[in-house]
Design a protein around this motif. Structure first.
Motif, mmCIF file in Angstrom:
data_model
loop_
_atom_site.group_PDB
_atom_site.id
_atom_site.type_symbol
_atom_site.label_atom_id
_atom_site.label_comp_id
_atom_site.label_asym_id
_atom_site.label_seq_id
_atom_site.Cartn_x
_atom_site.Cartn_y
_atom_site.Cartn_z
ATOM 1 N N GLU A 208 0.815 -1.224 0.000
ATOM 2 C CA GLU A 208 0.000 0.000 0.000
ATOM 3 C C GLU A 208 0.843 1.267 0.000
ATOM 4 N N VAL A 209 1.862 1.275 -0.837
ATOM 5 C CA VAL A 209 2.726 2.451 -1.009
ATOM 6 C C VAL A 209 2.942 2.658 -2.505
ATOM 7 N N GLU A 210 3.512 3.813 -2.869
ATOM 8 C CA GLU A 210 3.727 4.125 -4.281
ATOM 9 C C GLU A 210 5.188 4.028 -4.692
ATOM 10 N N ASP A 211 6.085 3.897 -3.732
ATOM 11 C CA ASP A 211 7.510 3.830 -4.037
ATOM 12 C C ASP A 211 7.988 2.381 -3.998
ATOM 13 N N PHE A 212 8.636 1.942 -5.070
ATOM 14 C CA PHE A 212 9.051 0.548 -5.184
ATOM 15 C C PHE A 212 10.017 0.145 -4.075
ATOM 16 N N ASP A 213 11.057 0.921 -3.841
ATOM 17 C CA ASP A 213 12.052 0.561 -2.829
ATOM 18 C C ASP A 213 11.434 0.477 -1.439
ATOM 19 N N THR A 214 10.501 1.371 -1.161
ATOM 20 C CA THR A 214 9.813 1.346 0.139
ATOM 21 C C THR A 214 8.990 0.071 0.285
ATOM 22 N N ALA A 215 8.295 -0.293 -0.794
ATOM 23 C CA ALA A 215 7.469 -1.502 -0.761
ATOM 24 C C ALA A 215 8.320 -2.739 -0.565
ATOM 25 N N VAL A 216 9.433 -2.816 -1.282
ATOM 26 C CA VAL A 216 10.315 -3.980 -1.170
ATOM 27 C C VAL A 216 10.885 -4.089 0.234
ATOM 28 N N ALA A 217 11.327 -2.978 0.780
ATOM 29 C CA ALA A 217 11.904 -2.998 2.128
ATOM 30 C C ALA A 217 10.878 -3.456 3.156
ATOM 31 N N ALA A 218 9.649 -2.976 3.021
ATOM 32 C CA ALA A 218 8.605 -3.337 3.978
ATOM 33 C C ALA A 218 8.252 -4.817 3.878
ATOM 34 N N ALA A 219 8.134 -5.325 2.653
ATOM 35 C CA ALA A 219 7.782 -6.730 2.476
ATOM 36 C C ALA A 219 8.925 -7.654 2.875
ATOM 37 N N ALA A 220 10.148 -7.268 2.515
ATOM 38 C CA ALA A 220 11.313 -8.108 2.809
ATOM 39 C C ALA A 220 11.545 -8.266 4.297
ATOM 40 N N ALA A 221 11.073 -7.311 5.069
ATOM 41 C CA ALA A 221 11.228 -7.390 6.524
ATOM 42 C C ALA A 221 10.312 -8.444 7.133
ATOM 43 N N GLN A 222 9.355 -8.952 6.329
ATOM 44 C CA GLN A 222 8.362 -9.875 6.872
ATOM 45 C C GLN A 222 8.459 -11.291 6.317
ATOM 46 N N VAL A 223 9.317 -11.510 5.324
ATOM 47 C CA VAL A 223 9.474 -12.855 4.762
ATOM 48 C C VAL A 223 10.963 -13.166 4.612
#
Length: 332
Positions: free
Chosen positions: A227-242
């Motif tokens: 639920e963000v518009e920036d790719f790097d932000t999205a990747v960082a957030a998801a990578a922290a959980q898997v």
């Protein structure tokens, strides 16, 4: 923990694809969102759209089924669980997936609805627009799961498309429990932004609860999921959980993030994009096979890119060349 008898067992929609070439004007006239998937909720809707199709090619499909078929072509040991009806399309699907070397033993379902079908329209730029009647596939019950098969696989692979109907959603939750009890890994592909718009909360909870070991997404999907518009932000957030996040970026290649380390590879060059149907499915096939073979994350990503390039070079979502020879020529 016993040594796995299978590299991957997948659970997904058991679908027969019908692919036809068309133009952008047809996509617009029919109110389709180009490059995406939409559901058809009745066989009558499917029949009406089918009647408007030009000459088509029938081929067994389904996202997770495509992935394990691709893995089998690379030499991996795979199984598949999915629901077909007791009809001709069900026989076609069962024959085709078994012919690839994939173990498939889910009992057929009697009565309506029919086996699932996906009407795929391919435009001149290679984009595929999918219209899916889920049919029997949306009635996969937990009782149809082969617990021994799931527990015997190193990885349980689940597709987001099948999360939509209630019955298979519960079956997949039960399968996750089986895999976890057997100390196996769980991989999940987000499948489509459509799926995230309906079940993003469920997907994020699976991640937060530590139930996903490997997450597959494309660029649009990871943005929608986090639920963000920036790719790097999205990747960082998801990578922290898997533990492992794999994101494909079309012509910009793909990345994998694990243990705080990001690995990126370029897309494999091809002369012409003919049909993008199955590109993500076969990328996952290459990556998972690379991991099963003990390859590095970088080489697994490269194998994924090689498989995706092969699949988008022709019509259809199943390989048309000797994949073992192709992988050997590219990676050794």
């Amino acid at each position: 923990m016993t040594t796995p008898a299978y590299d991957v067992v997948a659970i997904g929609n058991a679908i027969v694809d019908v692919l036809s070439q068309t133009d952008d004007a047809f996509i617009t006239a029919e109110g389709m969102a180009k490059g995406s998937m939409q559901l058809m909720f009745s066989p009558e809707d499917a029949d009406a759209l089918y009647a408007k199709m030009g000459p088509g090619i029938e081929a067994s499909g389904g996202s997770a089924a495509n992935t394990v078929a691709g893995m089998a072509a690379l030499g991996a040991r795979c199984g598949f669980i999915g629901q077909v009806a007791n009809d001709q399309l069900g026989e076609v699907f069962a024959h085709d997936i078994r012919a690839t070397g994939v173990t498939f033993g889910t009992a057929v379902r009697d009565g309506a609805p029919t086996t699932a079908r996906c009407l795929i329209f391919v435009t001149p730029d290679g984009q595929r627009t999918m219209n899916t009647f889920l049919g029997a596939s949306q009635f996969l019950p937990a009782s149809a799961l082969d617990s021994e098969l799931i527990a015997s696989a190193a990885i349980l692979y689940l597709e987001g498309y099948l999360w939509d109907p209630e019955e298979p959603r519960q079956a997949m939750r039960a399968a996750i429990e089986i895999a976890r009890k057997a100390s196996r890994k769980v991989a999940f592909t987000l499948s489509d932004v459509f799926c995230i718009s309906r079940h993003g909360g469920d997907f994020r909870k699976l991640m937060n609860d530590g139930l996903i070991d490997i997450m597959f997404a494309n660029e649009a999907e990871i943005l929608a999921l986090m639920e963000v518009e920036d790719f790097d932000t999205a990747v960082a957030a998801a990578a922290a959980q898997v533990p492992m996040l794999v994101v494909t970026r079309s012509e910009n290649g793909a990345i994998a993030v694990s243990g705080g380390k990001t690995v990126a590879v370029p897309a494999e060059p091809i002369a012409k994009v003919v049909d993008t149907t199955g590109a993500g499915d076969l990328f996952a096939a290459g990556f998972l096979t690379g991991q099963a073979q003990g390859r590095s994350v970088e080489d697994s990503l490269r194998l994924g890119a090689i498989c995706a390039a092969e699949i988008i070079s022709h019509i259809g979502a199943r390989p048309m060349v000797d994949m073992k020879a192709l992988a050997a020529s590219k990676l050794g």
